[in-house]
Write an enzyme that holds these catalytic residues in place. Structure first.
Site: not given
Length: 617
Positions: A116, A258, A272, A274
Site C-alpha cells: 500500500k 478502494e 486490490n 484480485r
C-alpha cells in the site's frame, strides 16, 4: 483455451469458481488441507490434491506445493480466488514459470499495488513519516495483505508505539510481511470502491461503484451496488481515478480500487489486484459472471467496447460464525443446517453437517438479494435472513437483520462508524417470549426424549423444563390433558417435535423447532436446555479467566507470570483464532495467582487460562 483449472483456495470462493468452470466445461482441481479433507470445495471439484498440514502457513500459503499440485493433476491454469496467495506476485510468477495460465493481473502489476505504501507513492500520495498530536487520530496499517488484519486506530500519541508493535506482529503472522505505515484516520467516512475489468487489448471497464461502509474491525459486513446517494460528479471522479490507477500499472483482469469518501472528497485507500469478496453484487446489477470474464481475459479474448448497462440494486450480507455481542469473538462447532429462502443467492463453502473449525476465517456464507430498487433489495435480504435456518455455532444473523432495517442504513446515511455508534443497541437481546414454551412442547412430543407420552387417567402434575435464552434462565410449565398439551395463558393448537403452533392474545404463531444435543433452535432464537441440577464439576474458582473462544495462545504480554500484579484492562495474552489475533485482558485489579496458558497452547471455549485474586476494596 483453458481445459483444466486448479483453484488455489478453499471455502465459498473455491466453490463459486468451480461452479463457473463446470458451466463452461472446464475441469477443476481442488487443493485441501487436512482440516478440509471433507470440505465442500473438495467434493464439487473433479479432482483434489492434499496439502499436508492444517494451518494456512503449511498449506494454502505454500505456493510451491500449490504449483506442484497443479502439475501433478494436469491442470493448465490456476485461479487464486481472494486472500491467501491471490496478491502474491512471486506466486503469480511461479505459476507462469511452470507453464500454467495465471488467472489474474501481471505479476508486475500485483507487485506495484501489493504494498500500500508503494501504491500510494505511485499515485502521488505520501504516508505520514512523523506523527504529532496535530495528526491524530491516525491509522496504523499493514503494507501487505488486507481483510482488516494489521490495522490499529490510534487516538493518543502515547499509544502509537504499542499499536505499531501489535500491527507488525499481526501482519507478519498473517502475510509474512511486518511492514506497516501510518496515515490520517478519516472519521466516519464512507467506504466506496470501483470494480474494474481490463483485457489485454487496452479496454478497461468500470463496473459501477459499491458501498462497503458497514464494517467490523475494518472488515466488511454488508456491501451493496451501486453506492447510494453519490453525486454524479463524484462518481465520475472515482471511476476516472480507478482507470488511471489500472493504466498506471498495465493492469489486466478483475480488480478493485478502494476509496474513503468524506466531506464530498475521495481519499485513495488501495487497489486490490484480485476478485473481491463482494463481487456478487456487481454481478447481479450488471448481469455478468466476473469469474467467467476473468477466464476469457486470461485466454486472450477482447472485452466489448463498453460493459452491459446496470439494472436495479443488489445488497450482500456476510454471515459469520461469530458473536458480535462478545467483541466479535469467532465461534466453532458443527453446522447442522444452513438454508435461506428461494429468491436470494447464497454463496457458501459449507453444507449441512460440516464442522466450522479454528484455522480459517469464520465466514459461513454470503447472501445476496437483487431487486429493481434499493429499498426492495434491502427488504428482501432482511426478510430472507430472518427466515433462514441456521443451526449450529452462534452467528451474526440477528445483527445483519437489524442492521439492514436500521433507519441510518435504509436511509443511505451509513458510514464506517456505524457499528461504533449502534453495536450495543443492535446486539441487545430481543428473544421471543414464547420460544421456551415452544421448545418444551416440541420436546414433550419427541418420543426419543419424552419419558411420558400423552394423557393419563389421573390429574397430570405440571411438567417443568428449564432453558437458557439470551443470558437468562427460563422455567417452563405445561400439563398433559385429555385434549393434549396445555399451558397457562396460551392455547396450544399443535405440537410435534419440529413444529409448534401457539395462540396468545388472539394472535396465532407457528414455530419451527430443531434440537441438536442441548441446543434448541426455535425460529431465530437459540436456547440451551438446562439440567435439573447444575454439574458441580463445571464450577470454577472466583477470579477464573476463561477462554472466550477456541484458538491458540500466540504470545503472553511482557511481565505476565504467576505472582505478578495486574490491573483491570491490562493485556495478558493473545489468542489466534480464525486468522485474527484476539487480546485477552485482566477483568479486575489483583494478583495473577495461576497461569494455565503458554505460547502454542490450544484452547477451547471455557478453557481456564488464568486465575486472578482481586484486590480487597
Amino acid at each position: 483455451m483453458i481445459a483444466s483449472l486448479l483453484v488455489a483456495n478453499r471455502g465459498e470462493i473455491a466453490c463459486r469458481i468451480v461452479r463457473t468452470c463446470h458451466d463452461l466445461g472446464i475441469r477443476t482441481v481442488a487443493v485441501y488441507s487436512d482440516a478440509d479433507e471433507d470440505a465442500l470445495h473438495t467434493q464439487l471439484a473433479d479432482t483434489a490434491v492434499r496439502l499436508p498440514g492444517a494451518s494456512p502457513a503449511e498449506t494454502y500459503l505454500r505456493g510451491d506445493l500449490v504449483v506442484k499440485a497443479a502439475l501433478a493433476a494436469g491442470a493448465d491454469a490456476v485461479h487464486p480466488g481472494y486472500g491467501f496467495l491471490s496478491e502474491n506476485a512471486g506466486f503469480a510468477r511461479a505459476v507462469r514459470d511452470a507453464g500454467l495460465t495465471w488467472i489474474g493481473p501481471p505479476p508486475a502489476a500485483i507487485e506495484a499495488m501489493a504494498s500500500k505504501t508503494r501504491a500510494k507513492r505511485l499515485l502521488g500520495i505520501a504516508p505520514l513519516d512523523h506523527v504529532t498530536d496535530a495528526d491524530l487520530p491516525v491509522l496504523v496499517k499493514a503494507a501487505a495483505g488486507g481483510g482488516g488484519r494489521g490495522m490499529r486506530v490510534v487516538r493518543r500519541l502515547a499509544d502509537l508505539g504499542a499499536a505499531l508493535d501489535a500491527a507488525r506482529a499481526e501482519a507478519r503472522g498473517a502475510f509474512g510481511d511486518g511492514e506497516v505505515f501510518v496515515e490520517p484516520y478519516v472519521e466516519n467516512g464512507r467506504h466506496v470502491e470501483v470494480q474494474l475489468l481490463a483485457d489485454t487489448h487496452g479496454t478497461v471497464w468500470t463496473l459501477g461503484t459499491r458501498d462497503c461502509s458497514l464494517q467490523r474491525r475494518h472488515q466488511k459486513v454488508i456491501e451493496e451496488a451501486p453506492a447510494p446517494g453519490l453525486p454524479g460528479e463524484l462518481e465520475r471522479e472515482l471511476c476516472r481515478r480507478a482507470v488511471e490507477a489500472a493504466r498506471a500499472v498495465g493492469y489486466t483482469g478483475a480488480g478493485t480500487v478502494e476509496f474513503l469518501v468524506a466531506d464530498g472528497r475521495a481519499h485513495f485507500l488501495e487497489m486490490n489486484t484480485r476478485l473481491q469478496v463482494e463481487h456478487p453484487v456487481t454481478e447481479a446489477v450488471f448481469g455478468i459472471d466476473l469469474v467467467a470474464l476473468q477466464l476469457r481475459v486470461a485466454e486472450g479474448h477482447a472485452l466489448e467496447p463498453a460493459p452491459p448497462a446496470p439494472r436495479g440494486h443488489a445488497v450482500e450480507a456476510r454471515l459469520y460464525a461469530e458473536d458480535p455481542a462478545a467483541s466479535w469473538a469467532p465461534r466453532t462447532g458443527r453446522l447442522h443446517r444452513l438454508a435461506v429462502p428461494d429468491g436470494v443467492r447464497l454463496d457458501t463453502g459449507y453444507t449441512d453437517g460440516d464442522t466450522v473449525g479454528v484455522h480459517y476465517d469464520p465466514l459461513l456464507a454470503k447472501a445476496v438479494a437483487h431487486a429493481p430498487t434499493r429499498a426492495e433489495a434491502v427488504r428482501r435480504l432482511a426478510g430472507a435472513l430472518e427466515r433462514a435456518e441456521i443451526h449450529g455455532p452462534v452467528t451474526n444473523r440477528d445483527l445483519l437483520v437489524r442492521s439492514l432495517r436500521h433507519e441510518e442504513f435504509t436511509g443511505g446515511r451509513m458510514d464506517t462508524g456505524f457499528y461504533g455508534r449502534h453495536l450495543a443497541a443492535l446486539t441487545t437481546p430481543a428473544p421471543d417470549p414464547l420460544a421456551p414454551l415452544a421448545a418444551a412442547l416440541a420436546d414433550a412430543r419427541d418420543p426419543a426424549r419424552s419419558r411420558f407420552g400423552g394423557w393419563r387417567n389421573l390429574p397430570s402434575q405440571p411438567q417443568i423444563k428449564r432453558y437458557a435464552l439470551a443470558g437468562e434462565e427460563h422455567e417452563v410449565r405445561y400439563v398433559h390433558t385429555r385434549t393434549g398439551l396445555a399451558a397457562d395463558g396460551v392455547r396450544v393448537l399443535h405440537a410435534d417435535p419440529t413444529r409448534v403452533v401457539l395462540e396468545a392474545d388472539g394472535v396465532r404463531r407457528t414455530y419451527r423447532v430443531a434440537r441438536h444435543g442441548e441446543r434448541v433452535h426455535v425460529g431465530a432464537d437459540v436456547l440451551t436446555a438446562l439440567p435439573r441440577f447444575p454439574d458441580p464439576g463445571r464450577q470454577h474458582a472466583p477470579g477464573s479467566l476463561l477462554a472466550p473462544m477456541p484458538g491458540t495462545v500466540v504470545r503472553l504480554a511482557e511481565g505476565v507470570a504467576e505472582g505478578a500484579p495486574v490491573r483491570a484492562g491490562q493485556p495478558l495474552l493473545w489468542l489466534e483464532a480464525m486468522k485474527m489475533e484476539h487480546r485477552v485482558t485482566a477483568p479486575a485489579d489483583g494478583t495473577l495467582t495461576a497461569l494455565h496458558a503458554a505460547p502454542g497452547t490450544r484452547v477451547e471455549v471455557g478453557h481456564l487460562l488464568a486465575v486472578i485474586e482481586e484486590d480487597d476494596r
